[in-house]
Design a protein around this motif. Structure first.
Motif, PDB file in Angstrom:
ATOM      1  N   ASN A  35       0.807  -1.211   0.000  1.00 13.72           N
ATOM      2  CA  ASN A  35       0.000   0.000   0.000  1.00 13.72           C
ATOM      3  C   ASN A  35       0.842   1.263   0.000  1.00 13.72           C
ATOM      4  OD1 ASN A  35      -2.454  -1.393  -0.011  1.00 13.72           O
ATOM      5  ND2 ASN A  35      -2.506  -1.559   2.220  1.00 13.72           N
ATOM      6  N   ASP A  36       2.087   1.134   0.390  1.00 15.66           N
ATOM      7  CA  ASP A  36       2.985   2.290   0.384  1.00 15.66           C
ATOM      8  C   ASP A  36       3.455   2.644  -1.020  1.00 15.66           C
ATOM      9  OD1 ASP A  36       2.816   2.603   3.105  1.00 15.66           O
ATOM     10  OD2 ASP A  36       4.626   1.452   3.552  1.00 15.66           O
ATOM     11  N   VAL A  37       3.277   1.692  -1.941  1.00 12.91           N
ATOM     12  CA  VAL A  37       3.702   1.937  -3.324  1.00 12.91           C
ATOM     13  C   VAL A  37       2.589   2.673  -4.059  1.00 12.91           C
ATOM     14  CG1 VAL A  37       4.431   0.888  -5.492  1.00 12.91           C
ATOM     15  CG2 VAL A  37       5.101  -0.150  -3.310  1.00 12.91           C
ATOM     16  N   LYS A  38       2.927   3.784  -4.647  1.00 13.61           N
ATOM     17  CA  LYS A  38       1.942   4.601  -5.351  1.00 13.61           C
ATOM     18  C   LYS A  38       2.196   4.535  -6.862  1.00 13.61           C
ATOM     19  CE  LYS A  38       0.361   5.829  -1.370  1.00 13.61           C
ATOM     20  NZ  LYS A  38      -0.893   5.198  -0.880  1.00 13.61           N
ATOM     21  N   ILE A  39       1.226   3.995  -7.582  1.00 15.00           N
ATOM     22  CA  ILE A  39       1.295   3.911  -9.026  1.00 15.00           C
ATOM     23  C   ILE A  39       0.197   4.798  -9.616  1.00 15.00           C
ATOM     24  CG2 ILE A  39       1.172   2.408 -11.045  1.00 15.00           C
ATOM     25  CD1 ILE A  39       3.556   1.832  -9.287  1.00 15.00           C
ATOM     26  N   ARG A  40       0.588   5.620 -10.562  1.00 12.99           N
ATOM     27  CA  ARG A  40      -0.394   6.522 -11.163  1.00 12.99           C
ATOM     28  C   ARG A  40      -1.464   5.756 -11.925  1.00 12.99           C
ATOM     29  NH1 ARG A  40       1.732  10.993 -14.813  1.00 12.99           N
ATOM     30  NH2 ARG A  40       2.461   9.164 -15.983  1.00 12.99           N
ATOM     31  N   LYS A  41      -2.694   6.219 -11.792  1.00 13.04           N
ATOM     32  CA  LYS A  41      -3.814   5.594 -12.488  1.00 13.04           C
ATOM     33  C   LYS A  41      -3.604   5.668 -13.997  1.00 13.04           C
ATOM     34  CE  LYS A  41      -8.852   5.622 -12.837  1.00 13.04           C
ATOM     35  NZ  LYS A  41     -10.117   6.264 -12.388  1.00 13.04           N
ATOM     36  N   GLU A  42      -2.991   6.762 -14.449  1.00 11.19           N
ATOM     37  CA  GLU A  42      -2.749   6.920 -15.885  1.00 11.19           C
ATOM     38  C   GLU A  42      -1.846   5.810 -16.416  1.00 11.19           C
ATOM     39  OE1 GLU A  42      -2.413   9.197 -13.629  1.00 11.19           O
ATOM     40  OE2 GLU A  42      -3.828  10.822 -14.140  1.00 11.19           O
ATOM     41  N   ASP A  43      -0.862   5.398 -15.613  1.00 10.72           N
ATOM     42  CA  ASP A  43       0.040   4.329 -16.040  1.00 10.72           C
ATOM     43  C   ASP A  43      -0.696   2.997 -16.136  1.00 10.72           C
ATOM     44  OD1 ASP A  43       2.195   6.059 -16.165  1.00 10.72           O
ATOM     45  OD2 ASP A  43       2.791   5.704 -14.086  1.00 10.72           O
ATOM     46  N   MET A  44      -1.580   2.740 -15.191  1.00  8.24           N
ATOM     47  CA  MET A  44      -2.353   1.508 -15.215  1.00  8.24           C
ATOM     48  C   MET A  44      -3.318   1.499 -16.407  1.00  8.24           C
ATOM     49  SD  MET A  44      -1.062  -0.107 -12.783  1.00  8.24           S
ATOM     50  CE  MET A  44      -2.137  -1.509 -12.973  1.00  8.24           C
ATOM     51  N   ASN A  45      -3.896   2.663 -16.706  1.00 12.64           N
ATOM     52  CA  ASN A  45      -4.800   2.758 -17.852  1.00 12.64           C
ATOM     53  C   ASN A  45      -4.062   2.481 -19.157  1.00 12.64           C
ATOM     54  OD1 ASN A  45      -7.016   3.352 -16.267  1.00 12.64           O
ATOM     55  ND2 ASN A  45      -6.881   5.562 -16.565  1.00 12.64           N
ATOM     56  N   ARG A  46      -2.821   2.980 -19.258  1.00 10.35           N
ATOM     57  CA  ARG A  46      -2.044   2.736 -20.472  1.00 10.35           C
ATOM     58  C   ARG A  46      -1.701   1.255 -20.614  1.00 10.35           C
ATOM     59  NH1 ARG A  46       0.375   7.935 -19.592  1.00 10.35           N
ATOM     60  NH2 ARG A  46       2.072   7.022 -18.370  1.00 10.35           N
ATOM     61  N   LEU A  47      -1.486   0.596 -19.483  1.00  8.77           N
ATOM     62  CA  LEU A  47      -1.205  -0.845 -19.512  1.00  8.77           C
ATOM     63  C   LEU A  47      -2.412  -1.612 -20.045  1.00  8.77           C
ATOM     64  CD1 LEU A  47       0.734  -3.171 -18.725  1.00  8.77           C
ATOM     65  CD2 LEU A  47      -0.343  -3.153 -16.461  1.00  8.77           C
ATOM     66  N   VAL A  48      -3.599  -1.228 -19.592  1.00  6.59           N
ATOM     67  CA  VAL A  48      -4.833  -1.865 -20.064  1.00  6.59           C
ATOM     68  C   VAL A  48      -5.049  -1.580 -21.552  1.00  6.59           C
ATOM     69  CG1 VAL A  48      -7.348  -1.902 -19.853  1.00  6.59           C
ATOM     70  CG2 VAL A  48      -5.920  -1.813 -17.793  1.00  6.59           C
ATOM     71  N   MET A  49      -4.851  -0.335 -21.947  1.00 11.61           N
ATOM     72  CA  MET A  49      -5.043   0.030 -23.349  1.00 11.61           C
ATOM     73  C   MET A  49      -4.053  -0.706 -24.248  1.00 11.61           C
ATOM     74  SD  MET A  49      -6.772   1.651 -25.619  1.00 11.61           S
ATOM     75  CE  MET A  49      -7.688   3.017 -24.890  1.00 11.61           C
ATOM     76  N   ASN A  50      -2.822  -0.845 -23.781  1.00 13.89           N
ATOM     77  CA  ASN A  50      -1.807  -1.577 -24.537  1.00 13.89           C
ATOM     78  C   ASN A  50      -2.261  -3.004 -24.813  1.00 13.89           C
ATOM     79  OD1 ASN A  50       0.676  -3.664 -23.955  1.00 13.89           O
ATOM     80  ND2 ASN A  50       1.294  -2.046 -25.350  1.00 13.89           N
ATOM     81  N   PHE A  51      -2.850  -3.646 -23.814  1.00 18.82           N
ATOM     82  CA  PHE A  51      -3.332  -5.019 -23.979  1.00 18.82           C
ATOM     83  C   PHE A  51      -4.477  -5.071 -24.979  1.00 18.82           C
ATOM     84  CE2 PHE A  51      -6.221  -8.476 -22.895  1.00 18.82           C
ATOM     85  CZ  PHE A  51      -5.360  -9.558 -22.914  1.00 18.82           C
ATOM     86  N   LEU A  52      -5.429  -4.166 -24.847  1.00 21.05           N
ATOM     87  CA  LEU A  52      -6.599  -4.177 -25.737  1.00 21.05           C
ATOM     88  C   LEU A  52      -6.199  -3.931 -27.190  1.00 21.05           C
ATOM     89  CD1 LEU A  52      -9.131  -2.121 -23.559  1.00 21.05           C
ATOM     90  CD2 LEU A  52      -9.041  -4.598 -23.860  1.00 21.05           C
TER      91      LEU A  52
END
Length: 243
Positions: A35-52
């Motif tokens: 929980n101490d690790v902070k990942i930007r939502k934008e980065d996670m969205n790009r990961l999902v978009m990359n897969f799609l």
């Protein structure tokens, strides 16, 4: 909890555990550090978009773009064209697939002799599958044999393919797997990767690579520590450590 976060934290724990004897990491401590690790939502969205985008889910990519505002960094219309090529190969319509590839970008086949050979090999396989023996022999001699003379690897693949004609019952043929659907899928995947590369896009989605990294990290960490492990990759749920 993000799979990406878990991968990063497991790698960090691995480095920490290397310097000590096998240690026990409680679920509370594990989750606290995650929980101490902070990942930007934008980065996670790009990961999902990359897969799609890479896997060709054009409708899902369009909806995800609208909902998240994530730029797919590629013209979504080209996904439909790419999937049409892939489906044509999977259906055994190789000539149609070649025509569609050339419509997309003639340089793809012009600059990739291995891919073009494999497509022609798939055309030969389809002729054999449909019992067109004379046409298959003529096609092999005129289109594939000259390429085999220039490349030993191509010649060996051609010989294996033509060997299908020597067996009335392909179930007893040592190269009978060439007639399996898996061979079509293999060729379709190769074409798909080539098109993506021509569009300056990764040929493989990033998400599977993260899953492989997760599995590797857990296998390494197993030797040094007892910790909450992910056993179900589809849910990413943590299993309490066996102390």
């Amino acid at each position: 909890m993000s799979l990406f976060w878990i991968v990063i934290r497991q790698l960090a724990y691995f480095e920490e555990a290397m310097a000590t004897s096998k240690k026990v990491i409680t679920r509370e401590d594990w989750e606290k550090r995650l929980n101490d690790v902070k990942i930007r939502k934008e980065d996670m969205n790009r990961l999902v978009m990359n897969f799609l985008v890479t896997e060709g889910y054009v409708e899902a990519a369009e909806k995800f773009k609208m909902e998240s505002g994530t730029d797919p960094d590629i013209d979504l219309a080209t996904i439909t064209d790419r999937m049409a090529v892939k489906k044509a190969v999977q259906a055994g319509n190789v000539e149609d697939a070649i025509e569609k590839v050339n419509d997309l970008n003639p340089e793809i086949l012009d600059t990739n002799p291995q891919l073009f050979f494999h497509l022609q090999q798939q055309r030969l396989i389809e002729l054999i599958r449909n019992g067109k023996v004379e046409e298959a022999l003529e096609f092999a001699q005129e289109e594939l044999a000259p390429r085999g003379e220039e490349n030993q690897a191509f010649l060996e693949e051609l010989e294996k393919t033509v060997a299908l004609l020597a067996f009335e019952d392909v179930s007893n043929c040592p190269v009978g797997a060439l007639l399996d659907v898996s061979q079509r899928l293999k060729t379709a995947s190769e074409v798909n990767a080539a098109i993506l590369t021509s569009q300056s896009h990764e040929k493989d989605p990033k998400l599977p690579s993260l899953l492989k990294m997760l599995i590797w990290a857990q296998n390494q960490l197993d030797e040094k520590a007892v910790y909450p492990r992910i056993t179900n990759l589809s849910t990413a749920s943590l299993e309490d450590p066996a102390v």
